[in-house]
Scaffold this motif. Structure first.
Motif, PDB file in Angstrom:
ATOM      1  N   SER A  79       1.988  21.303  26.494  1.00 42.74           N
ATOM      2  CA  SER A  79       2.778  20.186  25.982  1.00 42.74           C
ATOM      3  C   SER A  79       2.073  19.459  24.842  1.00 42.74           C
ATOM      4  CB  SER A  79       3.087  19.201  27.111  1.00 42.74           C
ATOM      5  OG  SER A  79       1.894  18.725  27.714  1.00 42.74           O
ATOM      6  N   ASP A  80       0.737  19.486  24.843  1.00 45.09           N
ATOM      7  CA  ASP A  80      -0.018  18.857  23.762  1.00 45.09           C
ATOM      8  C   ASP A  80      -0.085  19.747  22.523  1.00 45.09           C
ATOM      9  OD1 ASP A  80      -0.519  16.696  25.409  1.00 45.09           O
ATOM     10  OD2 ASP A  80      -2.462  17.458  26.077  1.00 45.09           O
ATOM     11  N   ALA A  81       0.025  21.059  22.724  1.00 41.26           N
ATOM     12  CA  ALA A  81      -0.115  21.995  21.616  1.00 41.26           C
ATOM     13  C   ALA A  81       1.188  22.214  20.854  1.00 41.26           C
ATOM     14  CB  ALA A  81      -0.627  23.344  22.138  1.00 41.26           C
ATOM     15  N   LEU A  82       2.313  21.935  21.503  1.00 41.20           N
ATOM     16  CA  LEU A  82       3.609  22.188  20.879  1.00 41.20           C
ATOM     17  C   LEU A  82       4.030  21.027  19.993  1.00 41.20           C
ATOM     18  CD1 LEU A  82       5.610  23.719  23.861  1.00 41.20           C
ATOM     19  CD2 LEU A  82       4.629  24.931  21.912  1.00 41.20           C
ATOM     20  N   ASP A  83       4.373  21.332  18.761  1.00 38.21           N
ATOM     21  CA  ASP A  83       4.871  20.331  17.821  1.00 38.21           C
ATOM     22  C   ASP A  83       6.383  20.494  17.719  1.00 38.21           C
ATOM     23  OD1 ASP A  83       5.166  18.422  15.895  1.00 38.21           O
ATOM     24  OD2 ASP A  83       4.472  19.694  14.242  1.00 38.21           O
ATOM     25  N   HIS A  84       7.064  20.024  18.756  1.00 38.52           N
ATOM     26  CA  HIS A  84       8.512  20.175  18.814  1.00 38.52           C
ATOM     27  C   HIS A  84       9.074  19.051  19.669  1.00 38.52           C
ATOM     28  CE1 HIS A  84      12.480  21.816  19.784  1.00 38.52           C
ATOM     29  NE2 HIS A  84      12.324  22.612  18.736  1.00 38.52           N
ATOM     30  N   PRO A  85      10.237  18.512  19.296  1.00 38.20           N
ATOM     31  CA  PRO A  85      10.807  17.398  20.075  1.00 38.20           C
ATOM     32  C   PRO A  85      11.004  17.708  21.551  1.00 38.20           C
ATOM     33  CG  PRO A  85      11.958  17.632  17.985  1.00 38.20           C
ATOM     34  CD  PRO A  85      11.042  18.803  18.091  1.00 38.20           C
ATOM     35  N   ALA A  87       9.030  19.066  23.496  1.00 40.58           N
ATOM     36  CA  ALA A  87       7.778  18.884  24.230  1.00 40.58           C
ATOM     37  C   ALA A  87       7.398  17.418  24.377  1.00 40.58           C
ATOM     38  CB  ALA A  87       6.649  19.633  23.519  1.00 40.58           C
ATOM     39  N   GLU A  88       8.190  16.535  23.807  1.00 40.59           N
ATOM     40  CA  GLU A  88       7.859  15.112  23.841  1.00 40.59           C
ATOM     41  C   GLU A  88       8.445  14.428  25.070  1.00 40.59           C
ATOM     42  OE1 GLU A  88       9.277  13.467  20.229  1.00 40.59           O
ATOM     43  OE2 GLU A  88       8.006  14.717  18.944  1.00 40.59           O
TER      44      GLU A  88
END
Length: 226
Positions: A79-85, A87-88
């Motif tokens: 979840s920290d590595a993904l740059d996608h909404p 994962a927020e």
């Protein structure tokens, strides 16, 4: 071996089975996921074990690793590595956060999904975790040996294991430590083949009895190992 032991006897039987490289069935808690996982020491997994996990469990086949090993390999929470909404602001009804880290394949696999390929990846993760625990297998060695994305999902254990979190990740790793095994375990949820729901503890106990495996309650592991 009977699956009907309770309390201390069940934990002792689970430790002995794990020390021999045998799988154990672990129920976390009715007020948590409420699921039973088949759990193996990672280094003991062969293609037949993957077949059992695929056919008799049916959930996602993951490898949980100790927090210190994850740090040695510089592995993030997914979840920290993904740059996608998507994962927020993830919300889980049963926990504060997911333990998911990177999905990997061993670099000697082909697609990575076959029983042989996944067994190789899992077994080598177990050996690498043992070496990392001894300070002999760091992030560079991990990247040279495994690639991501892949077909075996890694899970990061909580730093203080059961004192921090009581999921199958931590229950399995605590059992591995008590049994003197490598700090890496395979966990896979048992799914009912007819209903598609989580297999009930009663059904899982019956399966363990038929297969000669140990079944243990998470609360008993917490009492003995927490």
């Amino acid at each position: 071996m009977s699956s009907t032991r309770t309390g201390v006897d069940a934990v002792a039987a689970a430790e002995a089975a794990f020390a021999r490289g045998e799988p154990v069935l672990i129920h976390d808690a009715a007020d948590r996921e409420g699921e039973v996982d088949i759990v193996y020491p990672a280094a003991a997994v062969d293609p037949e074990a993957v077949r059992r996990l695929r056919d008799d469990a049916g959930g996602l086949i993951c490898v949980a690793i100790d927090d210190a090993v994850a740090d040695a390999w510089d592995l993030p929470f997914l979840s920290d590595a993904l740059d996608h909404p998507a994962a927020e602001a993830a919300h889980l009804d049963y926990d504060d956060r997911s333990s998911f880290s990177l999905p990997v394949n061993h670099r000697e696999t082909f697609t990575g999904i076959t029983d042989d390929d996944r067994a190789l990846t899992i077994r080598e993760l177990g050996a690498a975790a043992d070496a990392a625990d001894a300070g002999q297998f760091g992030a560079d060695a991990f990247a040279e040996t495994f690639r991501s994305p892949g077909h075996v999902t890694l899970l990061r254990g909580a730093p203080d294991l059961l004192a921090d979190r009581q999921g199958h990740t931590e229950l399995g790793l605590a059992l591995a430590a008590a049994a003197g095994r490598e700090p890496a375990v395979v966990v896979c949820e048992m799914v009912d083949g007819e209903t598609g729901a989580a297999r009930t503890p009663a059904d899982a106990r019956a399966y363990a009895e038929r297969e000669g495996l140990v079944y243990v309650e998470g609360r008993d592991l917490l009492t003995r190992l927490g």
